[in-house]
Design an enzyme around this catalytic site. Sequence first.
Site, mmCIF file in Angstrom:
data_model
loop_
_atom_site.group_PDB
_atom_site.id
_atom_site.type_symbol
_atom_site.label_atom_id
_atom_site.label_comp_id
_atom_site.label_asym_id
_atom_site.label_seq_id
_atom_site.Cartn_x
_atom_site.Cartn_y
_atom_site.Cartn_z
ATOM 1 N N ASP A 88 0.810 -1.153 -0.010
ATOM 2 C CA ASP A 88 0.182 -0.223 0.034
ATOM 3 C C ASP A 88 0.819 1.399 -0.082
ATOM 4 O O ASP A 88 0.408 2.531 0.328
ATOM 5 C CB ASP A 88 -0.876 0.108 1.095
ATOM 6 N N GLU A 124 -0.539 -8.935 -1.403
ATOM 7 C CA GLU A 124 -1.257 -8.396 -0.326
ATOM 8 C C GLU A 124 -2.393 -7.418 -1.033
ATOM 9 O O GLU A 124 -2.490 -6.161 -0.322
ATOM 10 C CB GLU A 124 -0.462 -7.631 0.596
ATOM 11 N N GLU A 141 -1.838 5.091 2.810
ATOM 12 C CA GLU A 141 -1.628 3.720 2.348
ATOM 13 C C GLU A 141 -3.219 3.157 1.926
ATOM 14 O O GLU A 141 -2.970 2.219 0.862
ATOM 15 C CB GLU A 141 -1.131 2.871 3.536
ATOM 16 N N HIS A 194 4.690 5.177 14.251
ATOM 17 C CA HIS A 194 5.083 6.158 13.000
ATOM 18 C C HIS A 194 3.968 6.557 12.146
ATOM 19 O O HIS A 194 4.509 7.353 11.057
ATOM 20 C CB HIS A 194 6.197 5.394 12.472
ATOM 21 N N ARG A 237 1.573 8.545 9.923
ATOM 22 C CA ARG A 237 1.482 9.667 9.428
ATOM 23 C C ARG A 237 0.467 10.546 9.856
ATOM 24 O O ARG A 237 0.283 11.783 10.079
ATOM 25 C CB ARG A 237 1.942 9.834 7.861
ATOM 26 N N HIS A 269 11.593 5.451 14.660
ATOM 27 C CA HIS A 269 11.496 5.802 13.198
ATOM 28 C C HIS A 269 12.258 6.997 12.903
ATOM 29 O O HIS A 269 12.427 7.851 13.835
ATOM 30 C CB HIS A 269 10.045 5.845 12.821
#
Length: 381
Positions: free
Chosen positions: A95, A117, A131, A212, A214, A244
């Site tokens: 993604d 996936e 994603e 992490h 966003r 991260h």
Amino acid sequence: MRILIVFGTRPEAVKLAPLIHDLRQRPGADVEVCLTGQHREMVTQVVSFFGVDVDHDLEIMRPNQTLSDVAARTLTGVDRILESRRPDWVIVQGDTSTCLATALAAFHRKVRVAHVEAGLRSGDPHAPFPEEMNRVLTTPIASLHLAPTSRAKANLRAERVPEDRIRVVGNTGIDALLLAVQTLRDRGLDATYGARFPFLRPSRPLVLVTGHRRESFGQPFEELCEAIRDVATGDDVDVVYPVHLNPNVREPVFRILSGLSNVHLVEPVEYPALVWLAQRSRFILTDSGGIQEEASALGKPVLVMRDVTERQESVEAGVSRLVGTSREVIREACNSLLRDEATYARMARRVDLYGDGKASARIGDALGLPPSGASREWAAA
């Protein structure tokens, strides 16, 4: 059959490594691997561990680049490779912006795309961001949809993807996880990693944190950091947080969590070290997608610091729980798993929700390649 496999992030590298090895062992397969150059330090560790030979490196990273910069440089870089190499298939995973941009470049060149996936959905186009939308937009481009679960297949069918273009194969991430667990065991690396993390005490439960996302940047991320600080205040638990590299993660994490003797903020660790920490943990606090899958295979409870997840199977099985980014909710959920043995026992169950370690072989078959007796007989470097 000429195949180009493109990836940029560590999760992509982990999940594609077993597939790359399987395909390269099959008669008639000419497989080339392209890195975009994102997350180079973390991706290089994965490529080295799994012994993956790389053929192309786009080196797209620039300081302070945007998502659009990543997508644009991937699009043009992959296009140049497609023009010169003319593959029969392009394989993308998951993604990421890399996945969508590569699929679009292949579409422009009329090259078939196989999406590993495929079919996961959270139902919210902004979570996970970007994603969820990357994955959704890759679907109409792909010619072959390699779904990890029956739920993912149902999502694709609901979007009118033809039945004959979908294969339920399991998740290659479980292939990689099982290989890493076997490698750690066979090479007796428990003492090696124990020496690397000497601050971990056997008498104290370990909470592994990865965070992490966003969409959590800003106040939500500060709240989750404050929740971790609350949990650690009692000094009866060890927290390990591989932080991260994104500055939007590092600034609040180090500002809020530095200085606590039992909160160990470490640099991003290589994949086998992360697996070792996950095995050693009592439970995992995360906003990552892949770790939700891996934890269920390891029998580790997961508290997911998101409001929605595209890995709903583990939530329904009761081995993971959505806790969002609320300081109070995260704190209470962590304390429950630390102190309530009945709650812990209900969640600490190994369940094969996402794969059985044979996804890579099934994908090779779905591509129409003849099998090789040595297709899975390889070991991490």
